[in-house]
Scaffold this active site. Sequence first.
Site, short mmCIF file in Angstrom:
data_model
loop_
_atom_site.label_atom_id
_atom_site.label_comp_id
_atom_site.label_asym_id
_atom_site.label_seq_id
_atom_site.Cartn_x
_atom_site.Cartn_y
_atom_site.Cartn_z
N GLY A 136 -33.64 27.88 -30.02
CA GLY A 136 -34.35 29.18 -29.81
C GLY A 136 -35.82 29.10 -28.91
O GLY A 136 -36.05 30.08 -27.97
N CYS A 137 -36.52 28.17 -29.26
CA CYS A 137 -37.78 28.21 -28.48
C CYS A 137 -37.64 27.75 -27.26
O CYS A 137 -38.25 28.28 -26.32
CB CYS A 137 -38.89 27.29 -29.15
SG CYS A 137 -39.28 27.62 -30.87
N THR A 138 -36.73 26.93 -26.68
CA THR A 138 -36.27 26.72 -25.38
C THR A 138 -35.65 27.81 -24.63
O THR A 138 -36.38 28.12 -23.64
CB THR A 138 -35.39 25.49 -25.39
OG1 THR A 138 -35.86 24.31 -25.88
CG2 THR A 138 -34.90 25.08 -23.93
#
Length: 160
Positions: free
Chosen positions: A51-53
Amino acid sequence: MTKETKLVPGDNAPDFSVTTSTGSTFTLSRELSESTSGVIVYFYPRASTPGCTTQACDFRDNLARLSALGYSVIGVSPDTVTSLQKFVDKQKLDFILGSDPEKNVATAYGAWGEKKNYGRVFLGIRRSTFVINKEGVIVHALYNVRAKGHVDRVVKLLEN
């Protein structure tokens, strides 16, 4: 349950300094004084997770649109500077990432607190984004955002 800070439009943005992925220091007030329109500060749980990527690459891919509107971007997480630099290198990120290992900045912005996942309650970073104008005032405070497609929503808010 403790009372947690939640910032709203019209609030003064808490000033902060963090060490960046390059080892330099980012200070919000200094960045605002040098900006055309303001700064977008976003909080994310952990570098190099799916998700952060997705979210970081979305900011990367839309940075020209945000810059054209006069905004710079900083992503803040509890990651170490080393982890952030690996993330920047791997994803070819061309904006600033800041390290907040003690979660002081995240707490000041209400991005650190209780979260629920599959019925389990725990403390963590709430994926949040703040648009701060040149005067240091919060224009938009977006909590619990989805990683995918979020930057389009931010751009639309800024264009209106």
